[in-house]
Scaffold this active site. Structure first.
Site, short mmCIF file in Angstrom:
data_model
loop_
_atom_site.label_atom_id
_atom_site.label_comp_id
_atom_site.label_asym_id
_atom_site.label_seq_id
_atom_site.Cartn_x
_atom_site.Cartn_y
_atom_site.Cartn_z
N GLU A 127 -21.88 104.29 62.22
CA GLU A 127 -22.94 104.45 61.21
C GLU A 127 -24.15 105.13 61.82
OE1 GLU A 127 -23.78 100.45 59.90
OE2 GLU A 127 -21.64 100.02 59.64
N LYS A 129 -27.88 105.34 62.87
CA LYS A 129 -28.88 104.30 63.13
C LYS A 129 -30.18 104.76 62.49
CE LYS A 129 -30.81 101.34 66.72
NZ LYS A 129 -32.19 101.36 66.22
N ASP A 131 -33.88 105.01 61.40
CA ASP A 131 -35.10 104.66 62.11
C ASP A 131 -36.14 104.15 61.12
OD1 ASP A 131 -36.82 104.26 64.14
OD2 ASP A 131 -37.25 106.38 64.52
N TYR A 239 -26.51 97.74 55.64
CA TYR A 239 -25.56 97.92 56.73
C TYR A 239 -24.84 96.66 57.23
CZ TYR A 239 -29.74 96.89 59.54
OH TYR A 239 -30.86 96.33 60.07
N LYS A 327 -28.23 105.62 71.40
CA LYS A 327 -29.49 106.33 71.14
C LYS A 327 -29.39 107.81 71.48
CE LYS A 327 -32.85 103.87 70.17
NZ LYS A 327 -33.70 102.94 70.68
N CYS A 421 -68.33 124.42 59.18
CA CYS A 421 -67.00 124.60 58.62
C CYS A 421 -66.52 126.03 58.87
CB CYS A 421 -67.04 124.31 57.12
SG CYS A 421 -65.52 124.75 56.29
N CYS A 424 -66.45 127.90 55.27
CA CYS A 424 -67.61 128.18 54.42
C CYS A 424 -68.94 128.06 55.17
CB CYS A 424 -67.61 127.25 53.21
SG CYS A 424 -68.05 125.55 53.62
N CYS A 439 -66.05 118.84 56.28
CA CYS A 439 -66.98 119.85 55.78
C CYS A 439 -67.60 119.30 54.51
CB CYS A 439 -66.23 121.14 55.48
SG CYS A 439 -67.14 122.21 54.37
N CYS A 444 -66.50 124.99 49.34
CA CYS A 444 -65.61 125.45 50.41
C CYS A 444 -64.26 125.83 49.78
CB CYS A 444 -65.46 124.30 51.40
SG CYS A 444 -64.42 124.67 52.79
S1 IVH Z 1 -26.54 96.53 62.60
C1 IVH Z 1 -26.23 92.57 64.65
N1 IVH Z 1 -26.55 98.95 61.59
O1 IVH Z 1 -31.24 98.84 64.52
C2 IVH Z 1 -26.33 93.97 64.17
N2 IVH Z 1 -28.55 98.15 62.59
O2 IVH Z 1 -31.41 97.41 67.31
C3 IVH Z 1 -27.55 94.20 63.44
N3 IVH Z 1 -30.43 99.69 62.46
O3 IVH Z 1 -32.62 95.71 63.82
C4 IVH Z 1 -27.87 95.59 63.24
N4 IVH Z 1 -29.38 101.29 61.38
O4 IVH Z 1 -33.14 97.60 62.25
C5 IVH Z 1 -27.26 98.01 62.23
N5 IVH Z 1 -26.43 101.05 60.63
C6 IVH Z 1 -27.14 100.11 61.25
C7 IVH Z 1 -28.50 100.30 61.59
C8 IVH Z 1 -29.16 99.28 62.27
C9 IVH Z 1 -30.52 100.92 61.92
C10 IVH Z 1 -31.52 98.99 63.16
C11 IVH Z 1 -31.80 97.61 62.64
C12 IVH Z 1 -31.64 96.69 63.81
C13 IVH Z 1 -31.76 97.61 64.97
C14 IVH Z 1 -30.92 97.06 66.09
#
Ligand code: IVH
Length: 682
Positions: A127, A129, A131, A239, A327, A421, A424, A439, A444
């Site tokens: 999946e 991740k 942010d 998720y 990451k 400015c 202007c 400004c 302006c």
């Molecule tokens: S699973 C026990 N799936 O990443 C598993 N987390 O460092 C729980 N996050 O706190 C997390 N996308 O905020 C999972 N597809 C995803 C995610 C995800 C983002 C974040 C989430 C979690 C942090 C884990």
């Protein structure tokens, strides 16, 4: 005859039917818009349906339900968030930063724990991740009842009202087989577009911008006033399951499929793979895709697909052994900062912008970067000629992260904040308590365009037809320099425009004419004074009664108005004491644009009566309560004292209620308060 028929008929059954229809329609269009990105109706049409529903619910409050689409906005600011204990702790993930770590920290370990051969293949779910920030949603019999932030993993904050404002999220699950209890975890995030828009608005307002979409999402979700959250287009992807009763899933893959079937948003980029090789390939693919996604991801998450194996593996030190966060490396590059340019925004905020020697960062050529404000410039000691590290931190607008001071040769030049400015030549000021330089000139150029649009907008002077296109043409033909010039325009002026007909020109003139007799609150709002929104404008109109009084007001007088603090008072004072602004206002007066004076509400039935509202209100919002009280001449005050006449207590009222009891002050429930109002109306 017909009239009496109508009068005798109970309108309830019709209303009930229409309310249901409208809810279904709105849910459908929300999904088209937010989940499928394929709207079928215009925003205006959507608004009309929405308003119709809100109107019916207002007339027939008994038809209002927690899962109505109208409940996504509004609600009561709480004071602070209640805490919620998660039924199952919300864990975090261990990180991997490259292919080897994915294999070693996840796959090899999983096989070892399970006693499987190194050559065996474990199916994983991969999946993106997201942010953003983790939340848990609780659906009871399909209805969203509680939403909370992750917090420390054990307890989080109750953000139910804010979560309800997320348009892409169902307030009620769809389908026959919804479980009695579904706790579902997901990530709340902001799209890059939304993030940039919020930051542009913040910079215009002199507020420090959010550094990345994640912070912006967190800041937006943790707003005490859900109305603020409602204006921030947050999204969510689910998720993971939490506690579930009345349904079971064999795997993560099955869970995500079923959740999507219930109408929960699931990231379409999730993918099951047969073994760790597939997970590594996915990690690389997503890294490629990352730059073209409309939201920020900071890696991928790889999970053992089978829930049975997940249970067997368990967790260690607050992270599950069955999953890992892979990451992505940061997206940075080194380049030379060639110059520091000045950019002037809508409300006159002057932002320093770095002109960079073009450099490619993950496929995008970067030649400009925001430096945010002069404080930041000074704090990082950024100079013209410096070698700098530039980062695309999720946002498309890159930022200068730091200076490589060791690369200096002594020719680098600091850049000082401007005194005038660049557009202007007006004086530049730094308003107390703000980081932004501004400004102050009302004429302006970049400011004029937006200020005219604002002046004409619906909540302001409401000049029908004077939209963006017309404003652009007025400016490019040099017909308008300030808002006052609008009232000098003739039909011939309008007839010079592209695609302008006689009728349209007449309508525009009529709309301008009508706006001459405006009300004071709208006029004050239309001036576009910093920090003065519609609500503050109303309070000012009420307090000062006329434009002349307001123009003469001192900072001290201004701060004595309810809800106006020193920053706002200072901003209003500065505005009315700027000579250019004074000229515009007096020219508006010359052209007959003169708001009518308002009478203060005196002698209402509740005149002189002080109310305190406390606890969670459910029948009306705090703003609505204020209006109800003030419309009848009463006062809404913040704290309980001997001068308080009534305390209106909602659920979970705390210390204010205790104080009221101690002082022997009458305590009303919400319904009793409404009764009191009805009685005082008679
Ligand atoms: S699973 C026990 N799936 O990443 C598993 N987390 O460092 C729980 N996050 O706190 C997390 N996308 O905020 C999972 N597809 C995803 C995610 C995800 C983002 C974040 C989430 C979690 C942090 C884990």
């Amino acid at each position: 005859m017909q009239l009496s028929l109508l009068e005798n008929r109970d309108p309830r059954p019709d209303a009930e039917k229409r309310v249901k229809e409208l809810r279904t329609l709105l849910q459908y269009h929300n999904r088209r818009y937010y989940q499928l990105d394929a709207p079928e109706i215009s925003d205006a049409e959507y608004d009309q349906l929405f308003r119709e529903l809100a109107g019916l619910e207002e007339r027939y409050p008994e038809l209002l339900t927690a899962d109505s689409p109208t409940q996504r906005v509004g609600g009561v600011p709480a004071g602070r968030f209640r805490t919620v204990t998660h039924s199952l702790p919300m864990l975090s993930l261990e990180n991997a930063t490259n292919d080897e770590e994915i294999r070693a920290k996840l796959d090899a370990r999983v096989k070892k724990e399970l006693g499987l051969a190194e050559s065996s293949a474990i199916p994983y779910m991969c999946e993106p991740k997201m942010d953003g920030l983790a939340v848990e949603l609780v659906y009871e019999h399909g209805v969203l009842t509680v939403a909370s932030t992750r917090g420390d993993g054990v307890t989080g904050e109750d953000v139910t009202k804010n979560i309800r404002t997320l348009r892409g999220l169902p307030l009620r699950l769809t389908g026959e087989d919804v479980p009695a209890l579904l706790e579902v975890r997901g990530e709340v995030y902001l799209s890059l577009d939304a993030f940039q828009k919020i930051n542009r608005d913040r910079e215009e307002n002199g507020d420090p911008p959010f550094v990345n979409p994640r912070n912006a999402a967190a800041g937006s979700l943790r707003q005490l006033d859900p109305k603020v959250t409602a204006r921030r287009p947050l999204s969510l992807y689910c998720y993971a399951p939490g506690l579930v009763e009345g349904a079971s899933f064999a795997s993560q893959q099955e869970f995500l499929n079923v959740a999507a079937g219930w109408g929960l948003p699931v990231n379409p980029l999730v993918r099951p793979v047969n073994d760790v090789g597939g997970a590594v390939a996915y990690y690389h693919e997503l890294q490629e895709l990352r730059e073209s996604l409309p939201y920020e991801i900071d890696g991928t998450v790889v999970k053992v697909d089978s829930f049975e194996l997940q249970r067997e593996l368990g967790e260690k030190s607050r992270s599950p052994l069955w999953a890992i966060a892979c990451k992505f490396p940061p997206r940075q590059a080194e380049t030379e900062l060639e110059d520091i340019l000045l950019s002037v925004g809508r409300t006159g905020v002057i932002t320093p912008v770095a002109r960079l020697k073009p450099v490619e960062i993950s496929g995008v050529t970067v030649s400009r970067a925001t430096l945010h404000n002069w404080d930041e410039l000074a704090a990082k000691d950024i100079r013209i000629g410096d070698t700098v590290v530039v980062e695309r931190a999720g946002d498309v607008i890159p930022a200068v992260v730091r200076v490589l001071k060791e690369k200096r040769n002594g020719t680098e030049q600091p850049s000082l904040p401007p005194e005038h400015c660049p557009e202007c030549g007006s004086e530049v000021v730094r308003i107390a308590g703000e980081v932004a330089l501004r400004c102050m000139g009302i004429s302006c150029p970049p400011q004029i365009r937006e200020s005219i649009k604002h002046f004409a907008s619906r909540g302001a002077m409401d000049i029908d037809g004077l939209g963006d296109k017309i404003v652009e043409q007025l400016l490019s033909l040099g017909l308008v320099h300030t808002v006052a010039d609008l009232y000098r325009l003739t039909k011939d002026d309008f007839m010079r425009f592209d695609r302008m007909g006689d009728k349209l020109a007449s309508n525009l003139l009529a709309a301008l004419e009508a706006s001459r007799k405006c009300d004071l609150a709208r006029y004050i709002y239309a001036l576009g004074i910093r920090h003065v929104g519609e609500r503050t404008a109303k309070a000012l109109a009420q307090a000062f009664g006329s434009l002349d009084n307001l123009e003469k007001a001192t900072v001290e007088e201004l701060t004595s108005v309810r809800d106006i603090g020193t920053t706002v008072a200072q901003s209003i004072f500065t505005f009315f004491n700027n000579p250019d602004n004074r000229t515009v206002i007096s020219r508006l007066k010359e052209y007959g644009v003169y708001p009518a004076a308002v009478a203060k509400t005196v002698g209402g039935r509740l005149s002189g009566i002080n109310f305190v509202f406390t606890g969670a209100l459910t029948r009306f919002s705090r703003d609505e309560a204020r209006k109800l009280v003030e419309d009848q001449g009463g006062n809404m005050v913040g704290s309980v004292s001997r001068k308080t006449d009534y305390v209106v207590a909602g659920d979970e009222a705390g210390s204010k209620l205790a104080k009221a009891r101690e002082l022997g002050i009458a305590v009303l429930g919400e319904d009793e308060f409404l009764e009191l109002l009805k009685r005082s109306e008679k």
